[in-house]
Design an enzyme around this catalytic site. Structure first.
Site, PDB file in Angstrom:
ATOM      1  N   ASP A 224      59.396   7.588  13.105  1.00 51.28           N
ATOM      2  CA  ASP A 224      59.259   6.249  14.394  1.00 51.28           C
ATOM      3  C   ASP A 224      60.640   5.988  15.234  1.00 51.28           C
ATOM      4  O   ASP A 224      61.505   5.537  15.074  1.00 51.28           O
ATOM      5  CB  ASP A 224      58.330   5.974  13.902  1.00 51.28           C
ATOM      6  CG  ASP A 224      59.610   4.712  13.193  1.00 51.28           C
ATOM      7  OD1 ASP A 224      59.860   4.676  12.674  1.00 51.28           O
ATOM      8  OD2 ASP A 224      58.713   2.929  13.447  1.00 51.28           O
ATOM      9  N   HIS A 555      59.972  13.844   8.349  1.00 50.67           N
ATOM     10  CA  HIS A 555      58.983  13.063   9.253  1.00 50.67           C
ATOM     11  C   HIS A 555      60.597  12.341   9.768  1.00 50.67           C
ATOM     12  O   HIS A 555      60.923  11.617   9.977  1.00 50.67           O
ATOM     13  CB  HIS A 555      58.187  12.288   8.660  1.00 50.67           C
ATOM     14  CG  HIS A 555      57.595  10.951   8.832  1.00 50.67           C
ATOM     15  ND1 HIS A 555      56.420  12.244   9.370  1.00 50.67           N
ATOM     16  CD2 HIS A 555      57.155  10.222  10.167  1.00 50.67           C
ATOM     17  CE1 HIS A 555      55.724  11.156  10.472  1.00 50.67           C
ATOM     18  NE2 HIS A 555      56.428  10.129  10.387  1.00 50.67           N
ATOM     19  N   ASP A 603      57.970  18.777   0.527  1.00 50.55           N
ATOM     20  CA  ASP A 603      59.043  18.873   2.258  1.00 50.55           C
ATOM     21  C   ASP A 603      58.321  19.341   3.510  1.00 50.55           C
ATOM     22  O   ASP A 603      58.139  20.688   3.911  1.00 50.55           O
ATOM     23  CB  ASP A 603      61.137  20.030   2.021  1.00 50.55           C
ATOM     24  CG  ASP A 603      61.259  20.168   3.098  1.00 50.55           C
ATOM     25  OD1 ASP A 603      61.474  19.078   3.998  1.00 50.55           O
ATOM     26  OD2 ASP A 603      62.232  21.007   2.868  1.00 50.55           O
ATOM     27  N   GLU A 612      60.522  10.418   5.023  1.00 51.25           N
ATOM     28  CA  GLU A 612      60.866   9.957   5.933  1.00 51.25           C
ATOM     29  C   GLU A 612      62.080  10.344   6.215  1.00 51.25           C
ATOM     30  O   GLU A 612      63.399  10.182   4.891  1.00 51.25           O
ATOM     31  CB  GLU A 612      60.056   9.155   5.835  1.00 51.25           C
ATOM     32  CG  GLU A 612      60.730   8.821   7.454  1.00 51.25           C
ATOM     33  CD  GLU A 612      59.996   7.472   8.246  1.00 51.25           C
ATOM     34  OE1 GLU A 612      58.320   6.995   7.684  1.00 51.25           O
ATOM     35  OE2 GLU A 612      59.546   6.841   9.477  1.00 51.25           O
TER      36      GLU A 612
HETATM   37  O1  9MR Z   1      61.262   1.674   3.716  1.00 48.91           O
HETATM   38  C1  9MR Z   1      60.168   0.991   3.668  1.00 48.91           C
HETATM   39  C2  9MR Z   1      59.209   0.714   1.970  1.00 48.91           C
HETATM   40  O2  9MR Z   1      60.102   0.087   1.473  1.00 48.91           O
HETATM   41  C3  9MR Z   1      57.404   0.492   2.402  1.00 48.91           C
HETATM   42  O3  9MR Z   1      57.798   0.664   1.539  1.00 48.91           O
HETATM   43  C4  9MR Z   1      56.803   1.033   3.511  1.00 48.91           C
HETATM   44  C5  9MR Z   1      55.850   0.230   3.594  1.00 48.91           C
HETATM   45  O4  9MR Z   1      56.444  -0.545   4.151  1.00 48.91           O
HETATM   46  O5  9MR Z   1      57.864   1.246   5.175  1.00 48.91           O
HETATM   47  C6  9MR Z   1      58.742   1.752   4.987  1.00 48.91           C
HETATM   48  O6  9MR Z   1      59.550   1.335   6.550  1.00 48.91           O
HETATM   49  C7  9MR Z   1      59.158   2.859   7.230  1.00 48.91           C
HETATM   50  C8  9MR Z   1      58.985   1.193   7.987  1.00 48.91           C
HETATM   51  O7  9MR Z   1      57.603   0.415   8.159  1.00 48.91           O
HETATM   52  C9  9MR Z   1      58.798   2.030   9.611  1.00 48.91           C
HETATM   53  N1  9MR Z   1      59.647   3.062   9.850  1.00 48.91           N
HETATM   54  C10 9MR Z   1      59.578   4.199   8.876  1.00 48.91           C
HETATM   55  C11 9MR Z   1      60.522   3.359   7.474  1.00 48.91           C
HETATM   56  C12 9MR Z   1      60.866   4.426   6.576  1.00 48.91           C
HETATM   57  O8  9MR Z   1      59.470   5.249   5.542  1.00 48.91           O
END
Ligand code: 9MR
Length: 641
Positions: A224, A555, A603, A612
């Protein structure tokens, strides 16, 4: 690893193995003209020894061999282990063959029983005694052949560069230059178009504040386009620590991250490239601070992102979502305090003015956090961006005060370090699951243990003991695991971003090795690399471009070839989040139901909870890549303190 690796000189002698990797290795030291591997000249007057990345061949897909190895390879003098999935009860013969199919060594496997990470019965095998460098080795067991791999020195040199290039690729607010990254990855600047989607004059969410801030720049968080001070902070810190380690640890290549070594546009400014990259984020983090004269002056806004989720694929410059600043939080403020304090000492020789500005901001942030210790980000504030909410900020306080103490040596910060409940408590500083954006105290402890500071000798020894104690635990986990991974969360469930956790445990292990020279720590880091580079229950290399069966559909809104053939796959050196037991996206929960922890991964670009990519996972990868590259051959007689 079946591909060409471009290497330019690195100013250090290499040991060439009998099978001869010399064809790949340049030996000259002075390289007056530096190119990006595509024949394009790079760098200013100071360009010296640009470290090149990999030029990957296409990733292999399809059924995996039951013989699991590190698909990049094994350091000449390092441990060499693998696993074989089989129900056989008795040891089996293994045969190591070279690229011509000639047998070079044989041995037998060790039955290891049921592996809880995969739910499969496995044998392990060990061919550490083989120290002949070469390409295209394979191991055959019971008629099954492994993926090919190398044995050699400096296998991770390109990763040192690629893992760091990830950050340039994901810079916001600036054009990504084809001269540095190649045409495929070039793109116009994102979020500086003067519209509501610009980061140059961003208002707050309604009722949060009545000013606007210029928060352009920084790195996009992940797939994102959000930019979060919690998370951006730890990533910037670990990039700075990657550099800082090269100045303080023994047996390192001190100049490896200096000006002219990495793919950044700031060549020729006499500032180490790793610091230039970190500065891109530091300027953004500083811009998130509430200005003087405002009620919450000194605090930092938690995050800036679109008010709704943007579509995928979507190139950054085409993003039209309305940007908003979210309320300040104590956690974000302490991320700012910690990183700005670290930046203050590291930039002092290169840009004293910036160093002074950073220190002032760090002090103000720390004071503001003390005055507002319970401003927690709303866990429900997750539309258009992640929440990154955290209810416990004791760890952020410990990290920030440690950095302020290291930089200033002042009594007040010293008192706060020693007064923290976490001080000296290895289990609290370094949780079983690893350091993370929610658990940052370990970053402070690692720096106290390794960066020269004014702790008394006995107190310094005690901090170092917390690092080695934690590392003992991770090393024991690695030893116990059939696949050697130094990651064993208490509940046995792999977290979102488990590969980032693996990396962070490897940072602690690598630091313990730097401090003590003990082989067990180095071995556990290298076993962690085995796991990440394909020696795992899915036979998946989680780093794009590395190994045979590598992740390439992570992602990401721009690196989204799976969605649009005109767009690129992720650039080499991008670490996938990895197995996540909780399956927190619709595709993973539909397709991976009932998966064993280390197999909860796919994947697929839609599986954001397993696949991601993000700055806070690539930052420890960069640290680890730099550490393992410094190991050279992995020789056990590496000079240590
Ligand atoms: O890395 C984050 C993980 O520890 C959390 O469980 C998750 C849900 O809140 O969010 C991950 O972080 C994401 C962030 O919220 C938005 N940008 C992408 C991040 C990686 O997936």
């Amino acid at each position: 690893m079946a591909r060409t690796i471009d290497r330019l000189s690195r100013g250090r002698g290499r040991r060439l193995g009998v099978l001869g990797v010399s064809g790949l290795l340049a030996t000259a030291i002075a390289v007056p003209v530096v190119t990006n591997g595509m024949g394009v000249e790079l760098g200013g007057s100071n360009a010296q020894t640009l470290i090149q990345g990999v030029k990957p061949s296409a990733p292999k897909t399809g059924p995996a061999s039951a013989v699991r190895v590190n698909q990049v390879g094994y350091l000449t003098d390092g441990p060499k282990n693998g696993a074989f999935v089989t129900k056989a009860k008795e040891p089996l013969a293994w045969s190591l063959k070279d690229a011509d199919g000639k047998e070079k060594a044989t041995g037998t496997t060790t039955p290891a029983g049921l592996d809880s990470s995969s739910g499969e019965k496995v044998h392990t095998f060990d061919f550490s005694d083989v120290t002949d460098a070469g390409h295209g080795y394979t191991i055959t067991i019971d008629g099954e052949k492994s993926e090919p791999f190398d044995i050699g020195d400096d296998l991770y040199t390109p990763l040192r560069s690629d893992a760091l290039a990830y950050f340039y690729h994901n810079r916001s607010g600036v054009e990504i230059d084809s001269k540095l990254v190649g045409k495929e990855y070039a793109r116009p600047a994102g979020h500086v178009n003067g519209a509501a989607s610009s980061d140059e004059k961003v208002p707050c969410q309604p009722t949060v504040c009545d000013y606007t801030l210029d928060v352009s720049g920084g790195w996009y968080d992940a797939g994102d386009y959000g930019k979060y001070v919690v998370n951006g902070g730890i990533a910037a810190a670990q990039l700075m620590s990657t550099y800082e380690r090269t100045q303080n640890a023994k047996g390192v290549q001190k100049a490896s991250l200096n000006d002219g070594t990495l793919r950044v546009p700031e060549h020729g400014n006499n500032t180490p490239d790793a610091l230039d990259e970190a500065r891109w984020e530091m300027d953004f983090l500083l811009s998130m601070q509430v200005p003087q004269g405002e009620k919450l002056a000194g605090m930092a806004h938690h995050k800036v992102h679109d008010s709704t989720w943007g579509a995928i694929p979507l190139r950054a410059d085409k993003s039209e979502g309305k940007r908003e600043l979210h309320a300040p939080s104590t956690a974000a403020t302490l991320n700012l305090a910690a990183t700005a304090a670290q930046a203050a000492r590291l930039f002092e020789p290169y840009d004293p003015e910036f160093a002074a500005k950073s220190l002032k901001a760090a002090r103000a942030a720390y004071d503001a956090a003390k005055a507002n210790p319970e401003m927690m980000a709303d866990p429900g504030d997750a539309t258009g961006g992640g929440a990154y909410s955290d209810y416990n900020v004791e760890d952020e306080f410990y990290w920030a005060t440690s950095e302020l103490f290291i930089t200033t040596g002042e009594k007040g910060y010293h008192k706060d370090v020693l007064g923290s409940k976490l001080h000296g408590d290895a289990d609290a500083l370094f949780p079983r699951g690893g350091i993370s954006w929610q658990s940052t105290a370990g970053l402070g402890a690692l720096d106290l243990a390794t960066v020269p500071n004014k702790l008394s000798d006995d107190k310094l020894a005690a901090v170092r003991k917390t690092v080695t104690k934690a590392a003992d635990g991770y090393a024991a986990d690695s030893k116990k695991a059939a696949y050697g991974v130094p990651y064993a969360p208490g509940d046995g469930r792999y977290a979102w971003g488990s590969n980032g956790q693996v990396m962070n445990n490897m940072v602690v292990l690598g630091t313990a090795h730097d401090l003590t020279g003990e082989d067990k720590y180095r071995d556990a880091v290298l076993r962690g690399m085995d796991y990440i580079m394909g020696g795992n229950p899915l036979s998946q290399s989680y780093v794009t471009g590395y190994g045979e069966r590598y992740s390439h559909n992570q992602h990401h809104r721009f690196w989204a070839k799976q969605k649009d053939a005109k767009l690129p796959n992720p650039a080499p050196g991008a670490l996938a989040g990895g197995p996540n037991s909780s399956l927190e996206d619709p595709v993973a929960s539909a397709k991976l139901k009932g998966c064993a922890p280390a197999k909860c991964y796919m994947d697929d670009i839609e599986s954001w909870s397993t696949n991601e990519i993000t700055i806070n996972w690539n930052a420890p990868l960069a640290w680890v890549a730099s550490y393992v590259d410094d190991l050279g051959s992995g020789s056990k007689d590496k000079a240590q303190a």
